[in-house]
Write an enzyme that holds these catalytic residues in place. Structure first.
Site, PDB file in Angstrom:
ATOM      1  N   SER A  14       0.799  -1.230   0.000  1.00 51.68           N
ATOM      2  CA  SER A  14       0.000   0.000   0.000  1.00 51.68           C
ATOM      3  C   SER A  14       0.828   1.275   0.000  1.00 51.68           C
ATOM      4  O   SER A  14       0.395   2.304  -0.515  1.00 51.68           O
ATOM      5  CB  SER A  14      -0.930   0.000   1.223  1.00 51.68           C
ATOM      6  OG  SER A  14      -0.221  -0.392   2.386  1.00 51.68           O
ATOM      7  N   ARG A  15       1.998   1.213   0.610  1.00 56.49           N
ATOM      8  CA  ARG A  15       2.776   2.453   0.801  1.00 56.49           C
ATOM      9  C   ARG A  15       4.251   2.218   0.511  1.00 56.49           C
ATOM     10  O   ARG A  15       4.692   1.080   0.371  1.00 56.49           O
ATOM     11  CB  ARG A  15       2.659   2.921   2.268  1.00 56.49           C
ATOM     12  CG  ARG A  15       1.305   3.383   2.658  1.00 56.49           C
ATOM     13  CD  ARG A  15       1.271   3.913   4.071  1.00 56.49           C
ATOM     14  NE  ARG A  15       1.228   2.851   5.072  1.00 56.49           N
ATOM     15  CZ  ARG A  15       2.068   2.764   6.107  1.00 56.49           C
ATOM     16  NH1 ARG A  15       3.026   3.653   6.264  1.00 56.49           N
ATOM     17  NH2 ARG A  15       1.942   1.789   6.981  1.00 56.49           N
ATOM     18  N   TYR A 155      14.490  -5.839  14.974  1.00 58.54           N
ATOM     19  CA  TYR A 155      14.388  -5.620  13.517  1.00 58.54           C
ATOM     20  C   TYR A 155      15.560  -6.282  12.784  1.00 58.54           C
ATOM     21  O   TYR A 155      15.367  -6.965  11.777  1.00 58.54           O
ATOM     22  CB  TYR A 155      14.369  -4.108  13.265  1.00 58.54           C
ATOM     23  CG  TYR A 155      14.199  -3.693  11.826  1.00 58.54           C
ATOM     24  CD1 TYR A 155      12.948  -3.703  11.215  1.00 58.54           C
ATOM     25  CD2 TYR A 155      15.291  -3.250  11.081  1.00 58.54           C
ATOM     26  CE1 TYR A 155      12.788  -3.292   9.898  1.00 58.54           C
ATOM     27  CE2 TYR A 155      15.142  -2.833   9.768  1.00 58.54           C
ATOM     28  CZ  TYR A 155      13.888  -2.856   9.180  1.00 58.54           C
ATOM     29  OH  TYR A 155      13.740  -2.451   7.870  1.00 58.54           O
TER      30      TYR A 155
HETATM   31  P1  NAP Z   1       6.234   1.601   5.302  1.00 61.16           P
HETATM   32  O1  NAP Z   1       6.213   2.813   4.434  1.00 61.16           O
HETATM   33  O2  NAP Z   1       6.132   1.747   6.776  1.00 61.16           O
HETATM   34  O3  NAP Z   1       5.124   0.559   4.767  1.00 61.16           O
HETATM   35  C1  NAP Z   1       4.965  -0.658   5.427  1.00 61.16           C
HETATM   36  C2  NAP Z   1       4.016  -1.515   4.640  1.00 61.16           C
HETATM   37  O4  NAP Z   1       3.883  -2.787   5.329  1.00 61.16           O
HETATM   38  C3  NAP Z   1       2.618  -0.931   4.544  1.00 61.16           C
HETATM   39  O5  NAP Z   1       2.091  -1.271   3.278  1.00 61.16           O
HETATM   40  C4  NAP Z   1       1.859  -1.667   5.660  1.00 61.16           C
HETATM   41  O6  NAP Z   1       0.459  -1.741   5.420  1.00 61.16           O
HETATM   42  C5  NAP Z   1       2.501  -3.045   5.556  1.00 61.16           C
HETATM   43  N1  NAP Z   1       2.352  -3.868   6.766  1.00 61.16           N
HETATM   44  C6  NAP Z   1       2.803  -3.627   8.019  1.00 61.16           C
HETATM   45  N2  NAP Z   1       2.467  -4.618   8.848  1.00 61.16           N
HETATM   46  C7  NAP Z   1       1.786  -5.533   8.099  1.00 61.16           C
HETATM   47  C8  NAP Z   1       1.152  -6.771   8.380  1.00 61.16           C
HETATM   48  N3  NAP Z   1       1.157  -7.296   9.615  1.00 61.16           N
HETATM   49  N4  NAP Z   1       0.517  -7.414   7.372  1.00 61.16           N
HETATM   50  C9  NAP Z   1       0.496  -6.895   6.118  1.00 61.16           C
HETATM   51  N5  NAP Z   1       1.089  -5.733   5.792  1.00 61.16           N
HETATM   52  C10 NAP Z   1       1.714  -5.055   6.774  1.00 61.16           C
HETATM   53  O7  NAP Z   1       7.603   0.785   5.068  1.00 61.16           O
HETATM   54  P2  NAP Z   1       8.719   0.875   3.920  1.00 61.16           P
HETATM   55  O8  NAP Z   1       9.751   1.835   4.368  1.00 61.16           O
HETATM   56  O9  NAP Z   1       8.091   1.015   2.589  1.00 61.16           O
HETATM   57  O10 NAP Z   1       9.377  -0.580   4.085  1.00 61.16           O
HETATM   58  C11 NAP Z   1       9.001  -1.684   3.270  1.00 61.16           C
HETATM   59  C12 NAP Z   1       9.948  -2.841   3.591  1.00 61.16           C
HETATM   60  O11 NAP Z   1      11.302  -2.424   3.347  1.00 61.16           O
HETATM   61  C13 NAP Z   1       9.908  -3.283   5.061  1.00 61.16           C
HETATM   62  O12 NAP Z   1      10.072  -4.673   5.143  1.00 61.16           O
HETATM   63  C14 NAP Z   1      11.117  -2.579   5.669  1.00 61.16           C
HETATM   64  O13 NAP Z   1      11.590  -3.251   6.801  1.00 61.16           O
HETATM   65  C15 NAP Z   1      12.084  -2.641   4.504  1.00 61.16           C
HETATM   66  N6  NAP Z   1      13.138  -1.644   4.586  1.00 61.16           N
HETATM   67  C16 NAP Z   1      12.849  -0.302   4.595  1.00 61.16           C
HETATM   68  C17 NAP Z   1      13.895   0.602   4.676  1.00 61.16           C
HETATM   69  C18 NAP Z   1      13.660   2.085   4.680  1.00 61.16           C
HETATM   70  O14 NAP Z   1      14.628   2.845   4.870  1.00 61.16           O
HETATM   71  N7  NAP Z   1      12.454   2.569   4.478  1.00 61.16           N
HETATM   72  C19 NAP Z   1      15.224   0.155   4.767  1.00 61.16           C
HETATM   73  C20 NAP Z   1      15.484  -1.195   4.750  1.00 61.16           C
HETATM   74  C21 NAP Z   1      14.439  -2.091   4.656  1.00 61.16           C
HETATM   75  P3  NAP Z   1      -0.548  -0.495   5.834  1.00 61.16           P
HETATM   76  O15 NAP Z   1      -0.295   0.586   4.805  1.00 61.16           O
HETATM   77  O16 NAP Z   1      -1.913  -1.081   5.725  1.00 61.16           O
HETATM   78  O17 NAP Z   1      -0.162  -0.083   7.203  1.00 61.16           O
END
Ligand code: NAP
Length: 247
Positions: A14-15, A155
């Site tokens: 979604s995001r 994490y």
């Molecule tokens: P984000 O913007 O916080 O989005 C998180 C997404 O995960 C949202 O779509 C959320 O759904 C969904 N979600 C959370 N809990 C869930 C559950 N129990 N069941 C189904 N969906 C769930 O995160 P992001 O930054 O895009 O990160 C995406 C991935 O990349 C994650 O695994 C994160 O650990 C990894 N990552 C991110 C970064 C970074 O710097 N941003 C760095 C390294 C790794 P809703 O919208 O409905 O809440």
């Protein structure tokens, strides 16, 4: 010759990074199953943007930390598109804190969403992909899982765990032409990092040779490569997309 239209499930689509992956796949003409936890408005926006790009899309609200949620996600995907060719385990959460202040609940919640959720989805995907002798699984790890990060023992354990699963499952599924790879992003501009205090962001930036945060689209491009027809001889790999952070 017409090319097979592949169907992809993107958890947490979604995001942020998940949305960018969905849009990249949509532009490639893939069928999309966009999963989200609770943010219906964001999920609908992503779905609308993907449909504008010409993709067939379904939205599935499901909590990936529960087996019932994952089963529903796969059942709805198969009902709509018959099969699942690509699984991106992208859903993830943080519950940061130094270990002395980290509650058992905060540890369990992160492990259950980031690691167990991916395991449950991979189990369901493996059954389908082994039978059809084609599949792509991509796990969203993190630089925190590669190098560790203070305040993130929960994490980084979940993200290092994903690297272990990626390598083990790659070996289990290789004989059926199913690849399993991981992408390890550095600091990417999304809601997840948006909540970090400026001082923390500045400190992180100092550790990035490219001296900037990454964009969700830059992660999506790496995921799309692993998901492509052309990447069929690459499995068990971890690709850091982090501006040089983990070097
Ligand atoms: P984000 O913007 O916080 O989005 C998180 C997404 O995960 C949202 O779509 C959320 O759904 C969904 N979600 C959370 N809990 C869930 C559950 N129990 N069941 C189904 N969906 C769930 O995160 P992001 O930054 O895009 O990160 C995406 C991935 O990349 C994650 O695994 C994160 O650990 C990894 N990552 C991110 C970064 C970074 O710097 N941003 C760095 C390294 C790794 P809703 O919208 O409905 O809440």
């Amino acid at each position: 010759m017409s090319q097979t239209v592949r169907t992809a499930i993107v958890t947490g689509g979604s995001r942020g990074i998940g949305r960018a992956i969905c849009k990249h796949f949509a532009a490639e003409g893939k069928n999309l199953v966009i999963n989200y936890a609770g943010n219906l408005q964001a999920a609908e926006e992503t779905a609308a943007e993907c449909r504008e790009l010409g993709a067939q899309v379904i939205l599935v609200q499901a909590d990936v930390s529960s087996a019932a949620g994952c089963e529903e996600l796969f059942a709805k995907a198969q009902e709509a598109f018959k099969t699942v060719d690509i699984l991106v385990n992208n859903a993830g959460i943080t519950r940061d804190g130094l270990i002395l202040r980290m509650s058992e609940d905060n540890f369990d919640e992160v492990i259950n969403t980031n690691l167990k959720g991916a395991f449950l989805c991979m189990k369901l995907a493996s059954r389908i992909m082994m039978k059809q002798r084609w599949g792509r699984i991509i796990n969203m790890s993190s630089v925190a899982g590669v190098r560790g990060n203070p305040g993130q023992v929960n994490y980084s354990a979940s993200k290092a765990g994903l690297i272990g699963i990626t390598k083990s499952l790659a070996k289990e599924l290789a004989g059926r032409s199913v690849t399993v790879n991981a992408v390890a992003p550095g600091m990417i501009e999304t809601d997840m990092t948006g909540v970090l205090p400026d001082a923390v962001k500045d400190q992180l930036l100092q550790g990035i040779p490219m001296a900037r945060a990454g964009k969700p689209e830059e992660i999506a491009a790496a995921v799309a490569f692993f998901a492509s027809e052309e990447a069929g001889y690459i499995t068990g790999q971890v690709l850091c997309v982090d501006g040089g952070m983990a070097v």
